[in-house]
Design a protein around this motif. Structure first.
Motif, short mmCIF file in Angstrom:
data_model
loop_
_atom_site.label_atom_id
_atom_site.label_comp_id
_atom_site.label_asym_id
_atom_site.label_seq_id
_atom_site.Cartn_x
_atom_site.Cartn_y
_atom_site.Cartn_z
N ARG A 1 0.83 -1.20 0.00
CA ARG A 1 0.00 0.00 0.00
C ARG A 1 0.87 1.26 0.00
N ALA B 1 -4.46 -2.77 -6.06
CA ALA B 1 -5.34 -3.47 -5.13
C ALA B 1 -4.68 -4.78 -4.70
N ALA C 1 -7.77 -5.48 -0.34
CA ALA C 1 -9.07 -5.27 -0.97
C ALA C 1 -9.99 -6.47 -0.83
N VAL D 1 -11.68 -6.35 -7.68
CA VAL D 1 -10.81 -5.40 -6.97
C VAL D 1 -10.13 -4.45 -7.95
N GLY E 1 -12.23 -1.51 -8.34
CA GLY E 1 -12.45 -0.69 -7.15
C GLY E 1 -13.41 -1.27 -6.14
N ALA F 1 -14.65 -4.34 -3.30
CA ALA F 1 -14.09 -5.33 -2.38
C ALA F 1 -14.53 -6.71 -2.85
N SER G 1 -19.08 -2.74 -7.57
CA SER G 1 -18.03 -1.81 -7.97
C SER G 1 -18.63 -0.42 -8.15
N ASN H 1 -10.45 1.93 4.01
CA ASN H 1 -10.65 1.40 2.67
C ASN H 1 -12.06 0.85 2.51
N ARG H 2 -12.36 0.40 1.30
CA ARG H 2 -13.70 -0.10 0.97
C ARG H 2 -14.07 -1.34 1.76
N VAL H 3 -13.09 -2.19 2.02
CA VAL H 3 -13.41 -3.42 2.76
C VAL H 3 -13.89 -3.10 4.16
#
Length: 219
Positions: free
Chosen positions: A71, A78, A100, A119, A122, A124, A172, A202-204
Motif C-alpha cells: 500500500r 489493489a 481489498a 478489486v 475498485g 471489495a 463496484s 478502505n472499501r473493505v
C-alpha cells in the motif's frame, strides 16, 4: 481494459495453477511472479500492476506483512489475498491493513477471475464460502458492534447510505452508478466522502461496517 497482475506464492506449482486460471480470461495478464514477500514488493514497485494476488504464507516477508508495504509503494494497486480455512484472524489483519479482499485457495477457480476483476474495478471481494466467518470474527460482540455501527452511519446522508449499502453488497463503482443512475465520478466522490465520515481506511472496512449496521443485507 487489461487487468495487470503480479502473482506471489512460494510454491511454483501453485503459481502455475493460478496463472493457468487467470489466463482463461484474455482481459487479465500476469506481468510478474514472486516467490517471497520481498520480491513481491519490489516487483509491484516496478510494474505498478492493477492487482497484487498474494499468498498469506511466504518466506522472508509473509503476505500479511507485505500488505502495508504494498500500500505504501503502490497505493493504486489493489491487494487480493489468497488464503485457506482456519486463517480468519490473519485475514482480519490483512483487511485492516488495506487489502481489498481475499480468495479461498481451494475454492471455485472462477472466483479468481471474479475476485481479480472486482478489486481491479475498485470493489471489495470476499470469497463467499468464508465471508461470513471472517465478518463474524471481526465483529466479535455482534449486538454491541451492530449498535455502534448504526450510530456511526447516522452521520451519513440518505444517498451516502445507499452507496454504502451497495458497496457492502460488493458492487463496484460502475455497478453502483448504474444502480443509482449516477455518474461513476459521482460515486467515487461519494465513496471518498463516506470513508472520511466513517473514519475507515478502505472499501473493505466500509463494507464490513455496512454489514454490521445491516445495510448490505437490505441492498
Amino acid at each position: 481494459m487489461v487487468v495487470r497482475v503480479v502473482l506471489a506464492d512460494d510454491e511454483a506449482v501453485v503459481r502455475a495453477g493460478v496463472r493457468m486460471i487467470l489466463s482463461a480470461d484474455p482481459g487479465i495478464e500476469v506481468v510478474a511472479e514472486a516467490g517471497d514477500g520481498r520480491s513481491l514488493v519490489e516487483l509491484v514497485r516496478v510494474h505498478r500492476p492493477d492487482v497484487a494476488l498474494v499468498d498469506v504464507r511466504m518466506p522472508g516477508l509473509d503476505g500479511l506483512a507485505a500488505v502495508p508495504e504494498l500500500r505504501r509503494v503502490a497505493p493504486d494497486t489493489a491487494v487480493l489475498i489468497m488464503t485457506a480455512f482456519g486463517e480468519d484472524t490473519a485475514i482480519a489483519r490483512a483487511l485492516g491493513d488495506g487489502a481489498a479482499g481475499f480468495l479461498l485457495k481451494t475454492g471455485d477457480p472462477r472466483e479468481f477471475l471474479l475476485g481479480v476483476r472486482a478489486v481491479a474495478e475498485g470493489a471489495a471481494y470476499l470469497s463467499p464460502r468464508v465471508a461470513s466467518r471472517v465478518i463474524d470474527g471481526i465483529t466479535g460482540d455482534r449486538l454491541a458492534r451492530s449498535a455502534a455501527a448504526r450510530d456511526r452511519i447516522g452521520a451519513l446522508t440518505g444517498r451516502e447510505r445507499e452507496v454504502l449499502g451497495l458497496l457492502g453488497a460488493g458492487l463496484s463503482n460502475a455497478e453502483i452508478a448504474r444502480r443509482l443512475h449516477l455518474a461513476e465520478g459521482s460515486v467515487k466522490t461519494y465513496v471518498s466522502t463516506i470513508l472520511g465520515r466513517l473514519g475507515v481506511r478502505n472499501r473493505v472496512q466500509a463494507a464490513i461496517l455496512a454489514h454490521e449496521a445491516g445495510l448490505a443485507a437490505r441492498s
